[in-house]
Design an enzyme around this catalytic site. Structure first.
Site, mmCIF file in Angstrom:
data_model
loop_
_atom_site.group_PDB
_atom_site.id
_atom_site.type_symbol
_atom_site.label_atom_id
_atom_site.label_comp_id
_atom_site.label_asym_id
_atom_site.label_seq_id
_atom_site.Cartn_x
_atom_site.Cartn_y
_atom_site.Cartn_z
ATOM 1 N N ASP A 7 0.887 -1.166 0.000
ATOM 2 C CA ASP A 7 0.000 0.000 0.000
ATOM 3 C C ASP A 7 0.923 1.213 0.000
ATOM 4 O O ASP A 7 1.416 1.627 1.048
ATOM 5 C CB ASP A 7 -0.909 -0.017 1.227
ATOM 6 C CG ASP A 7 -1.864 1.154 1.245
ATOM 7 O OD1 ASP A 7 -2.369 1.532 0.170
ATOM 8 O OD2 ASP A 7 -2.113 1.704 2.335
ATOM 9 N N GLU A 68 -1.078 -1.240 -4.896
ATOM 10 C CA GLU A 68 -2.295 -0.479 -5.132
ATOM 11 C C GLU A 68 -2.085 0.464 -6.309
ATOM 12 O O GLU A 68 -1.104 1.203 -6.350
ATOM 13 C CB GLU A 68 -2.693 0.326 -3.894
ATOM 14 C CG GLU A 68 -3.993 1.087 -4.089
ATOM 15 C CD GLU A 68 -4.443 1.790 -2.826
ATOM 16 O OE1 GLU A 68 -5.090 1.137 -1.997
ATOM 17 O OE2 GLU A 68 -4.118 2.973 -2.682
ATOM 18 N N ASP A 141 -2.846 1.225 6.869
ATOM 19 C CA ASP A 141 -1.967 0.942 5.733
ATOM 20 C C ASP A 141 -1.503 -0.522 5.754
ATOM 21 O O ASP A 141 -1.353 -1.149 4.709
ATOM 22 C CB ASP A 141 -0.729 1.857 5.759
ATOM 23 C CG ASP A 141 -1.100 3.311 5.899
ATOM 24 O OD1 ASP A 141 -1.398 3.948 4.878
ATOM 25 O OD2 ASP A 141 -1.115 3.791 7.046
#
Length: 184
Positions: A7, A68, A141
């Protein structure tokens, strides 16, 4: 399959390693957050993220990396930092010959919770449940990185079939049909 989920972010870059296969129980191998000081210069922050990701890749030996996909945000500065951290993750994986998959936030949310509009708490709750953890990983996160890895494990077979079909279509010219025939 072992997947490192990333992330991306300049201040907090979530990382999580999940083992599993579609239709089988998932196991968390590791989870954490790479942090950089907000007052440090961007190039130094990117070097710190690169070093941290290299350590995670060395320690956990994933077969794939799921990152991501950066999406448009109103804050250009935030999206730039996210994109830069994302590029570092892709670079680290590519340097090792590891496949990289980019998943959108809504794709990850839909895979893990069933809704592409799920909030962070719902994602954290489902990650906790799917990995049979005692509590949701913190900060968010870290949970998001695990969700990325889960999404990739569940969707990788379909993505691979699509990739192979596209590759085959590029190699083979279409077969011409005789005039007047109807495609089946």
């Amino acid at each position: 399959m072992r997947v490192l989920g990333v992330d991306p972010g300049l201040t907090r870059c979530g990382v999580g390693v999940v083992d599993g296969a579609p239709g089988r129980p998932l196991t968390m191998a590791a989870v954490g957050v790479l942090r950089t000081p907000a007052d440090a210069e961007t190039p130094l922050r990117l070097v710190a993220i690169e070093r941290g990701l290299e350590e995670w890749l060395d320690a956990h030996r994933p077969e794939a990396v799921a990152v991501e996909r950066v999406f448009s945000q109103h804050n250009v500065r935030t999206v730039m930092g996210t994109a830069q951290a994302s590029a570092v993750a892709m670079l680290c994986a590519a340097r090792r010959g590891l496949p990289v998959a980019l998943h959108t936030p809504s794709e990850v949310k839909a895979a893990v919770t069933g809704s592409g509009r799920a909030d962070k708490a719902q994602v954290g709750a489902m990650v906790t449940r799917l990995l049979r953890l005692d509590a949701p990983p913190r900060p968010a996160d870290a949970a998001d990185a695990l969700a990325l890895a889960i999404c990739h494990i569940w969707r990788a077979p379909a993505h691979d079939r699509i990739r192979r079909a596209h590759a085959a279509a590029r190699r083979e010219p279409p077969t011409p049909r005789p005039k007047g025939t109807i495609p089946s």
